[in-house]
Design a protein around this motif. Sequence first.
Motif, PDB file in Angstrom:
ATOM      1  N   SER A 166       0.744  -1.380  -0.014  1.00 26.38           N
ATOM      2  CA  SER A 166       0.105  -0.107  -0.119  1.00 26.38           C
ATOM      3  C   SER A 166       0.806   1.253  -0.079  1.00 26.38           C
ATOM      4  CB  SER A 166      -0.905   0.089   1.243  1.00 26.38           C
ATOM      5  OG  SER A 166      -1.482   1.240   1.601  1.00 26.38           O
ATOM      6  N   ALA A 172      -1.263  -4.166   0.367  1.00 27.48           N
ATOM      7  CA  ALA A 172      -2.144  -3.668  -0.450  1.00 27.48           C
ATOM      8  C   ALA A 172      -3.391  -4.674  -0.396  1.00 27.48           C
ATOM      9  CB  ALA A 172      -1.553  -3.404  -1.571  1.00 27.48           C
ATOM     10  N   LEU A 190      -4.750  -0.260  -2.953  1.00 32.04           N
ATOM     11  CA  LEU A 190      -3.383   0.590  -3.084  1.00 32.04           C
ATOM     12  C   LEU A 190      -3.283   1.762  -2.012  1.00 32.04           C
ATOM     13  CD1 LEU A 190      -2.796   0.867  -7.032  1.00 32.04           C
ATOM     14  CD2 LEU A 190      -2.072  -0.755  -5.506  1.00 32.04           C
ATOM     15  N   ARG A 244       7.211  -0.405  -2.233  1.00 30.67           N
ATOM     16  CA  ARG A 244       6.212   0.387  -1.660  1.00 30.67           C
ATOM     17  C   ARG A 244       6.078   1.435  -2.357  1.00 30.67           C
ATOM     18  NH1 ARG A 244       6.051   3.661   3.729  1.00 30.67           N
ATOM     19  NH2 ARG A 244       4.442   5.102   3.070  1.00 30.67           N
TER      20      ARG A 244
END
Length: 614
Positions: A166, A172, A190, A244
């Motif tokens: 995320s 995520a 996301l 990320r």
Amino acid sequence: MTTGPLSTPPSEARNRPENPWWVDAVIYQVYPRSFADADGDGMGDLAGVMQQLPYLEQLGVDAIWLSPFYVSPQRDGGYDVADYRDVDPLFGTLEDAEALLEAAHGAGLRVIVDLVPNHTSSAHPWFTEALAADPATEAGRAARDRYMFRPGQGPGGAQPPNNWQSTFGGPAWTRTVDPHGTPGDWYLHLFDSSQPDLNWDNPGVRDEFEDILRFWLDRGVDGFRVDVAHGLVKAEGLPDHGIRPGMITDSGEDVSGHAEENPGDHAHPVPYHDQEGVHAVYRDWNQVLAEYSHEPVMVAEAWVSPLERLFRYVRPGEMHQAFNFTFLLAGWDAVRLSDAITVSLEEAGKVGAPNTWVLSNHDTVRHASRFGLSDPTRYPNGLGAEDEQPDEALGWRRARAAAMIELGLPGSAYLYQGDELGLPEHTTLDDALRQDPTFVRTAGAEKGRDGCRVPMPWHAEAPGFGFTLGTDEGYDAGPAAGTATAPWLPQPESFGAYAADRQVDVEGSTFELYRELLGVRGELDLGTGAFAWSGLHSPELGVLAFTVTTGGGQHGHDLDSGERVPEQVVLVLANLGETAVDVPEDDAAAIFSHHEALQDGQLMPDSAAWFLKR
């Protein structure tokens, strides 16, 4: 009630006849939670925005961009939308939105609204239907197909479908519980787990958003800022990618252990960003906007690198503008800014699109504070009391000079609320008050964006600095006596010195600097001028120098009289170095500079000036 589109663009007197209004517009971002509170509950609202329209008129901007005001649980400041066709009671009613549109248009201001198409809120009826439905049935599968549901990996599907992270930190993916109580599929987000990603391969999703566009266009909105415009379409098969993503930069922490992965390398593109399929969506949306005669605009928020890929979003028939984060991320550094301006103009020219220039927004540490750090090119994700504290006076000086660079460049400029007051970040906000999901999902390792979202100061002597408005007089009035609730986030004590009532009509203030810059920019038509680096340009010595040529040429005629407008050349000179530099004496006259910038024929460090070449 509905309101018609604005019939007379604010910049009509200076635009070339064939240019749409947005080509050189100066657009002011309003974060409604923090702009002005008209009902005394401590939260900004649409009535507060309407009450402060005279302030924006006086400033001289062309349009306002409203961050989300839709129905939302507010898990991410309104970017978690539960109903795209209504106003959250925190901010008012749909009638209030229509009244604001009408009032803004009456004041000569266009209105752009935020659109959040990558994800909805988990409270959206579509998602609650998907969770409640039996995924073994056809109806259940259809409900879930609007989102990115996938079975897990490993024994019993106990592991996420892939290793995506995320943006706000952590995985995520979140696992669901089926209606009969057993662990079920996983859904993609996301961002926060309360923001499930939509499936843009589903025709029903595409139809829904085209209808949402028409809903607001029918009410007279002048365009849409499209949130996470690069994220709608995901790569087929959802391949692993263990880095990320970052806010704005699209590069962040590598959690995969595969150091060779490079999120900025488009030979190996991020599988959930900048996929080719997003462009078909925006070509369809462009056709929807083309049905309307008032020239509505689409603006992409797209964290895309290299810059040539960003400008694919503004090819003919797609978006009209895209935020230029390369310029924002350059920081206070002459070489980096020079490179950012050069490549931005080159790439824009290849697709025939205007540039946009922006220094801050609701996702960034305010530039007045970033420029006061020991490394003024740093881009921290929030600042807290334990972090390096910016040099406030230095950041203020540099922010004023940066405004002269930004507003001197051809194209469209975006201002974040408070830029015109020189507002710094709230860098000592109590962690217990933070609401940004980034702070929560990183267990406090990243402070997040609350510090730039602190409510505006309108009245220096009032509780909450007059964020709660007492009368229709706006910023001069102070709060409603005895009725004001504390602002949803507290402002630092230093905000009193920046309050609007201490700056409007006060010579030398940052507000008056911005107002005069916007006036000169409009009078000289800098937004549609021709750019060139000056012979004085020496970025390695800390000097930025460029000219903007307006008037004359094929289009150099006054719109009213038809008479030819003489060519004018404006020199923008900025000193980002540590020593004073000489200014031109023989062939240019200073037309604008900020306080004490010019002394004894020299331009002081951390300052800028505009000159009209003879």
